[in-house]
Design a protein around this motif. Structure first.
Motif, mmCIF file in Angstrom:
data_model
loop_
_atom_site.group_PDB
_atom_site.id
_atom_site.type_symbol
_atom_site.label_atom_id
_atom_site.label_comp_id
_atom_site.label_asym_id
_atom_site.label_seq_id
_atom_site.Cartn_x
_atom_site.Cartn_y
_atom_site.Cartn_z
ATOM 1 N N CYS A 175 0.869 -1.189 0.000
ATOM 2 C CA CYS A 175 0.000 0.000 0.000
ATOM 3 C C CYS A 175 0.897 1.228 0.000
ATOM 4 C CB CYS A 175 -0.910 0.003 1.230
ATOM 5 S SG CYS A 175 0.030 0.129 2.752
ATOM 6 N N ASP A 219 -3.989 7.254 1.885
ATOM 7 C CA ASP A 219 -5.374 7.004 1.451
ATOM 8 C C ASP A 219 -6.348 7.116 2.624
ATOM 9 O OD1 ASP A 219 -4.212 6.549 -0.951
ATOM 10 O OD2 ASP A 219 -4.087 4.375 -0.709
ATOM 11 N N THR A 227 1.964 0.743 -5.841
ATOM 12 C CA THR A 227 2.056 1.411 -4.531
ATOM 13 C C THR A 227 3.486 1.299 -3.993
ATOM 14 O OG1 THR A 227 1.292 -0.650 -3.546
ATOM 15 C CG2 THR A 227 -0.368 1.060 -3.894
#
Ligand code: MEV
Length: 320
Positions: free
Chosen positions: A44, A59, A81
Protein backbone atom coordinates in the motif's frame (compact mmCIF):
# COMPACT_ATOMS: atom_id res chain seq x y z
CA UNK A 1 12.15 -2.73 -8.38
CA UNK A 2 15.40 -1.05 -7.35
CA UNK A 3 15.50 1.04 -4.16
CA UNK A 4 16.27 4.75 -4.79
CA UNK A 5 17.08 7.68 -2.52
CA UNK A 6 16.58 11.31 -3.38
CA UNK A 7 17.21 14.66 -1.81
CA UNK A 8 15.74 18.16 -1.45
CA UNK A 9 18.03 20.88 -0.06
CA UNK A 10 17.35 22.89 3.07
CA UNK A 11 17.72 26.65 2.70
CA UNK A 12 18.32 29.91 4.47
CA UNK A 13 16.69 33.13 3.36
CA UNK A 14 19.32 35.84 3.64
CA UNK A 15 16.96 38.70 2.81
CA UNK A 16 13.33 39.15 1.95
CA UNK A 17 11.10 36.57 3.68
CA UNK A 18 7.46 37.69 3.80
CA UNK A 19 8.16 40.59 1.41
CA UNK A 20 8.75 38.02 -1.37
CA UNK A 21 5.15 36.79 -0.96
CA UNK A 22 4.15 40.23 -2.39
CA UNK A 23 6.71 40.13 -5.22
CA UNK A 24 9.50 42.13 -3.56
CA UNK A 25 13.01 40.72 -4.08
CA UNK A 26 14.50 38.07 -1.83
CA UNK A 27 17.87 36.34 -1.71
CA UNK A 28 18.22 32.76 -0.50
CA UNK A 29 20.82 30.05 -0.59
CA UNK A 30 20.78 26.30 -0.10
CA UNK A 31 22.34 24.42 2.79
CA UNK A 32 24.57 21.40 2.34
CA UNK A 33 21.93 19.57 4.34
CA UNK A 34 18.53 18.37 3.30
CA UNK A 35 15.78 15.75 3.41
CA UNK A 36 16.24 12.34 1.80
CA UNK A 37 13.50 10.05 0.52
CA UNK A 38 14.03 6.33 0.34
CA UNK A 39 11.44 4.65 -1.91
CA UNK A 40 10.70 0.92 -1.94
CA UNK A 41 8.03 -1.58 -2.84
CA UNK A 42 4.99 -1.95 -0.61
CA UNK A 43 1.48 -3.43 -0.73
CA UNK A 44 0.00 0.00 0.00
CA UNK A 45 1.09 3.62 -0.18
CA UNK A 46 2.72 4.64 3.08
CA UNK A 47 5.12 7.26 4.35
CA UNK A 48 7.36 6.99 7.39
CA UNK A 49 9.19 9.78 9.19
CA UNK A 50 11.33 8.07 11.86
CA UNK A 51 12.48 11.30 13.59
CA UNK A 52 8.82 12.28 14.25
CA UNK A 53 7.63 8.70 14.87
CA UNK A 54 5.13 9.18 12.03
CA UNK A 55 3.62 6.43 9.91
CA UNK A 56 1.03 7.78 7.47
CA UNK A 57 -1.23 5.97 5.05
CA UNK A 58 -2.19 8.74 2.60
CA UNK A 59 -5.37 7.00 1.45
CA UNK A 60 -6.71 6.97 5.01
CA UNK A 61 -4.98 9.83 6.83
CA UNK A 62 -5.91 13.52 7.01
CA UNK A 63 -2.33 14.37 8.02
CA UNK A 64 -0.94 17.18 5.84
CA UNK A 65 2.00 14.99 4.83
CA UNK A 66 -0.46 12.31 3.69
CA UNK A 67 -2.23 14.90 1.52
CA UNK A 68 1.10 16.07 0.10
CA UNK A 69 2.16 12.51 -0.68
CA UNK A 70 -1.20 11.81 -2.36
CA UNK A 71 -0.85 15.00 -4.45
CA UNK A 72 2.66 14.10 -5.60
CA UNK A 73 1.58 10.52 -6.35
CA UNK A 74 -1.13 11.90 -8.63
CA UNK A 75 1.67 12.93 -11.04
CA UNK A 76 2.49 9.23 -11.40
CA UNK A 77 -0.89 7.72 -12.33
CA UNK A 78 -1.31 3.95 -12.66
CA UNK A 79 1.98 3.19 -10.94
CA UNK A 80 2.35 0.53 -8.24
CA UNK A 81 2.06 1.41 -4.53
CA UNK A 82 5.20 2.21 -2.56
CA UNK A 83 6.63 3.05 0.83
CA UNK A 84 8.66 6.24 1.38
CA UNK A 85 10.94 6.72 4.37
CA UNK A 86 12.12 10.28 5.01
CA UNK A 87 15.45 11.10 6.65
CA UNK A 88 15.92 14.67 7.82
CA UNK A 89 19.31 16.36 8.20
CA UNK A 90 17.63 19.67 9.00
CA UNK A 91 15.23 20.40 11.87
CA UNK A 92 11.58 20.25 10.80
CA UNK A 93 9.28 23.30 10.89
CA UNK A 94 12.19 25.55 11.86
CA UNK A 95 12.40 27.96 8.91
CA UNK A 96 14.97 25.96 6.93
CA UNK A 97 12.58 24.85 4.22
CA UNK A 98 11.94 21.31 5.48
CA UNK A 99 8.47 21.03 3.94
CA UNK A 100 9.69 22.08 0.48
CA UNK A 101 12.76 19.84 0.79
CA UNK A 102 10.40 16.98 1.69
CA UNK A 103 8.23 17.57 -1.38
CA UNK A 104 11.26 17.76 -3.68
CA UNK A 105 12.76 14.61 -2.14
CA UNK A 106 9.47 12.70 -2.58
CA UNK A 107 8.99 13.90 -6.17
CA UNK A 108 12.60 13.05 -7.07
CA UNK A 109 12.39 9.71 -5.27
CA UNK A 110 9.21 8.72 -7.08
CA UNK A 111 10.46 9.86 -10.47
CA UNK A 112 13.58 7.71 -10.08
CA UNK A 113 11.68 4.78 -8.58
CA UNK A 114 9.11 4.68 -11.38
CA UNK A 115 11.75 5.40 -14.03
CA UNK A 116 9.87 8.52 -15.19
CA UNK A 117 12.51 11.13 -15.89
CA UNK A 118 11.38 14.64 -14.87
CA UNK A 119 13.22 17.90 -15.52
CA UNK A 120 14.24 20.03 -12.51
CA UNK A 121 11.58 22.60 -13.54
CA UNK A 122 8.91 19.87 -13.46
CA UNK A 123 10.03 18.67 -10.02
CA UNK A 124 9.88 22.32 -8.90
CA UNK A 125 6.31 22.71 -10.18
CA UNK A 126 5.19 19.56 -8.38
CA UNK A 127 6.89 20.76 -5.19
CA UNK A 128 5.17 24.16 -5.56
CA UNK A 129 1.76 22.43 -5.69
CA UNK A 130 2.72 20.46 -2.60
CA UNK A 131 3.90 23.65 -0.86
CA UNK A 132 0.43 25.12 -1.47
CA UNK A 133 -1.00 22.24 0.58
CA UNK A 134 1.52 22.85 3.35
CA UNK A 135 1.35 26.64 3.37
CA UNK A 136 -1.62 27.99 1.41
CA UNK A 137 0.00 30.78 -0.64
CA UNK A 138 3.73 30.08 -0.95
CA UNK A 139 5.89 32.47 -2.92
CA UNK A 140 7.84 29.55 -4.41
CA UNK A 141 11.13 30.48 -2.80
CA UNK A 142 11.46 27.37 -0.63
CA UNK A 143 10.66 24.75 -3.28
CA UNK A 144 12.93 26.52 -5.79
CA UNK A 145 15.96 26.43 -3.50
CA UNK A 146 15.09 22.89 -2.36
CA UNK A 147 15.04 21.82 -6.00
CA UNK A 148 17.89 23.74 -7.66
CA UNK A 149 20.19 24.48 -4.71
CA UNK A 150 22.69 27.33 -4.99
CA UNK A 151 21.88 31.00 -4.57
CA UNK A 152 18.71 32.52 -5.96
CA UNK A 153 17.29 36.03 -6.23
CA UNK A 154 13.52 35.97 -6.65
CA UNK A 155 11.17 38.80 -7.52
CA UNK A 156 8.20 39.96 -9.55
CA UNK A 157 10.02 40.43 -12.87
CA UNK A 158 7.51 43.08 -14.01
CA UNK A 159 8.71 45.38 -11.27
CA UNK A 160 12.32 44.41 -10.56
CA UNK A 161 15.03 43.93 -13.20
CA UNK A 162 17.29 40.92 -13.74
CA UNK A 163 20.49 41.14 -11.69
CA UNK A 164 23.51 41.32 -14.00
CA UNK A 165 25.10 38.09 -12.73
CA UNK A 166 22.08 35.87 -13.38
CA UNK A 167 23.07 32.74 -15.31
CA UNK A 168 19.56 31.32 -15.59
CA UNK A 169 16.06 32.81 -15.35
CA UNK A 170 13.18 30.55 -14.37
CA UNK A 171 9.58 31.78 -14.35
CA UNK A 172 7.30 30.53 -11.62
CA UNK A 173 3.60 31.40 -11.25
CA UNK A 174 4.12 34.75 -9.53
CA UNK A 175 7.87 35.18 -9.41
CA UNK A 176 10.93 34.91 -11.58
CA UNK A 177 14.04 33.31 -10.19
CA UNK A 178 17.50 34.48 -11.12
CA UNK A 179 20.10 31.85 -10.36
CA UNK A 180 23.28 33.54 -9.19
CA UNK A 181 26.82 32.21 -8.92
CA UNK A 182 27.84 31.18 -5.41
CA UNK A 183 30.84 33.44 -5.05
CA UNK A 184 31.85 33.03 -1.42
CA UNK A 185 30.79 30.63 1.26
CA UNK A 186 29.36 32.60 4.15
CA UNK A 187 30.36 31.83 7.75
CA UNK A 188 26.92 31.50 9.31
CA UNK A 189 25.98 29.91 12.59
CA UNK A 190 22.44 28.61 12.45
CA UNK A 191 20.68 28.78 15.80
CA UNK A 192 17.44 26.88 16.28
CA UNK A 193 15.18 28.44 18.94
CA UNK A 194 13.28 25.12 18.93
CA UNK A 195 10.07 27.15 19.16
CA UNK A 196 7.84 25.45 16.58
CA UNK A 197 5.83 27.71 14.36
CA UNK A 198 3.63 27.46 11.36
CA UNK A 199 4.51 29.24 8.12
CA UNK A 200 0.88 29.48 7.02
CA UNK A 201 -0.11 31.28 10.24
CA UNK A 202 2.87 33.65 10.08
CA UNK A 203 2.09 34.56 6.45
CA UNK A 204 -1.54 35.24 7.31
CA UNK A 205 -0.50 37.32 10.34
CA UNK A 206 1.47 39.58 7.99
CA UNK A 207 -1.47 39.69 5.58
CA UNK A 208 -3.71 40.93 8.42
CA UNK A 209 -1.23 43.72 9.14
CA UNK A 210 -1.15 44.75 5.49
CA UNK A 211 -4.94 44.86 5.34
CA UNK A 212 -4.90 47.31 8.25
CA UNK A 213 -2.34 49.72 6.74
CA UNK A 214 -1.28 48.79 3.20
CA UNK A 215 0.87 51.91 2.59
CA UNK A 216 2.91 51.52 5.73
CA UNK A 217 3.61 47.81 5.33
CA UNK A 218 4.25 47.91 1.59
CA UNK A 219 6.79 50.59 2.36
CA UNK A 220 8.44 48.28 4.94
CA UNK A 221 8.47 45.41 2.42
CA UNK A 222 9.91 47.69 -0.27
CA UNK A 223 12.78 48.49 2.11
CA UNK A 224 13.29 44.78 2.77
CA UNK A 225 13.32 44.01 -0.97
CA UNK A 226 16.02 46.61 -1.60
CA UNK A 227 18.29 44.81 0.88
CA UNK A 228 18.37 41.64 -1.25
CA UNK A 229 20.29 43.31 -4.08
CA UNK A 230 22.59 45.25 -1.73
CA UNK A 231 23.22 42.03 0.18
CA UNK A 232 24.30 40.16 -2.95
CA UNK A 233 26.69 43.01 -3.81
CA UNK A 234 28.31 42.60 -0.36
CA UNK A 235 28.53 38.83 -0.83
CA UNK A 236 30.33 39.33 -4.13
CA UNK A 237 32.88 41.57 -2.42
CA UNK A 238 33.12 39.19 0.55
CA UNK A 239 32.27 42.24 2.65
CA UNK A 240 31.02 40.68 5.89
CA UNK A 241 30.90 43.94 7.79
CA UNK A 242 28.35 45.61 5.53
CA UNK A 243 26.51 42.34 4.91
CA UNK A 244 26.03 42.06 8.67
CA UNK A 245 24.62 45.60 8.87
CA UNK A 246 22.11 44.74 6.13
CA UNK A 247 21.06 41.57 7.98
CA UNK A 248 20.44 43.65 11.10
CA UNK A 249 18.43 46.14 9.09
CA UNK A 250 16.31 43.31 7.64
CA UNK A 251 15.72 42.00 11.16
CA UNK A 252 14.56 45.46 12.27
CA UNK A 253 11.96 45.45 9.47
CA UNK A 254 10.90 41.89 10.33
CA UNK A 255 10.25 43.17 13.85
CA UNK A 256 7.97 45.82 12.36
CA UNK A 257 6.12 43.01 10.56
CA UNK A 258 5.69 41.44 13.99
CA UNK A 259 7.23 38.08 13.05
CA UNK A 260 10.07 37.99 15.57
CA UNK A 261 9.76 36.56 19.09
CA UNK A 262 11.55 36.75 22.46
CA UNK A 263 14.01 33.95 21.61
CA UNK A 264 14.93 35.41 18.22
CA UNK A 265 15.49 38.87 19.74
CA UNK A 266 17.69 37.34 22.47
CA UNK A 267 19.83 35.45 19.91
CA UNK A 268 20.24 38.57 17.73
CA UNK A 269 21.19 40.72 20.72
CA UNK A 270 23.75 38.24 22.11
CA UNK A 271 25.24 37.71 18.64
CA UNK A 272 26.02 41.40 18.25
CA UNK A 273 27.30 41.61 21.83
CA UNK A 274 29.75 38.75 21.12
CA UNK A 275 31.18 40.11 17.89
CA UNK A 276 28.90 38.84 15.10
CA UNK A 277 28.56 41.11 12.06
CA UNK A 278 24.82 40.62 11.98
CA UNK A 279 21.93 38.29 12.74
CA UNK A 280 18.35 37.83 11.65
CA UNK A 281 15.58 35.27 11.69
CA UNK A 282 15.32 33.13 8.58
CA UNK A 283 12.07 31.78 7.15
CA UNK A 284 8.64 32.72 8.45
CA UNK A 285 9.77 33.65 11.98
CA UNK A 286 7.72 33.40 15.16
CA UNK A 287 10.32 30.82 16.28
CA UNK A 288 12.44 28.59 14.06
CA UNK A 289 16.02 29.56 13.23
CA UNK A 290 18.27 32.61 13.33
CA UNK A 291 21.29 33.07 11.06
CA UNK A 292 24.33 34.66 12.67
CA UNK A 293 27.16 35.98 10.49
CA UNK A 294 30.39 35.55 12.42
CA UNK A 295 33.88 34.73 11.18
CA UNK A 296 35.77 34.88 14.45
CA UNK A 297 35.86 32.26 17.21
CA UNK A 298 32.22 31.73 18.17
CA UNK A 299 32.72 29.19 20.97
CA UNK A 300 31.57 31.48 23.82
CA UNK A 301 28.50 32.54 21.87
CA UNK A 302 27.64 28.94 20.99
CA UNK A 303 27.92 27.98 24.69
CA UNK A 304 25.51 30.76 25.66
CA UNK A 305 23.01 29.58 23.06
CA UNK A 306 23.25 25.95 24.16
CA UNK A 307 22.92 26.94 27.83
CA UNK A 308 19.69 28.68 26.89
CA UNK A 309 18.32 25.51 25.31
CA UNK A 310 18.95 26.31 21.64
CA UNK A 311 20.61 24.06 19.06
CA UNK A 312 23.55 25.46 17.09
CA UNK A 313 25.03 24.17 13.88
CA UNK A 314 27.02 25.29 10.89
CA UNK A 315 26.19 24.80 7.25
CA UNK A 316 27.74 21.36 7.07
CA UNK A 317 26.87 18.73 9.59
CA UNK A 318 24.57 18.96 12.56
CA UNK A 319 26.62 19.38 15.73
CA UNK A 320 23.69 18.80 18.03
C1 MEV B 1 9.11 30.94 4.25
O1 MEV B 1 10.33 30.20 4.23
C2 MEV B 1 9.26 32.24 3.54
C3 MEV B 1 8.01 33.13 3.52
O2 MEV B 1 8.38 34.31 2.79
C4 MEV B 1 6.84 32.44 2.85
C5 MEV B 1 7.03 32.26 1.34
O3 MEV B 1 7.81 32.97 0.73
O4 MEV B 1 6.31 31.40 0.79
C6 MEV B 1 7.60 33.56 4.92
Amino acid sequence: MEVKKSCGYGKIILFGEHAVVYGYPALATSLELGIFAHVENSDCNEIIVPCEALHILPDKSKHVLGKVFAKILSYFPNESTCKITLHAEIPLAAGLGSSAATSVAIARGLSKYYGKELKATEINEIAFMAESIFHGTPSGIDNTIACFGGTCYLRDANKFPIPEDSFEEISLKKLTISRLPVVHKLPFLIVNTKRKRNTKKMVSKVRDLIEKDANKYHDVMGQIGALAKKGYDCIKKNDHENLGLLLNENQKYLNLLNVSCREIDFICEKSLEYGAYGAKLTGAGGGGCVIVLIDKDSEKLETIFRENGFDVFKNKKMEN
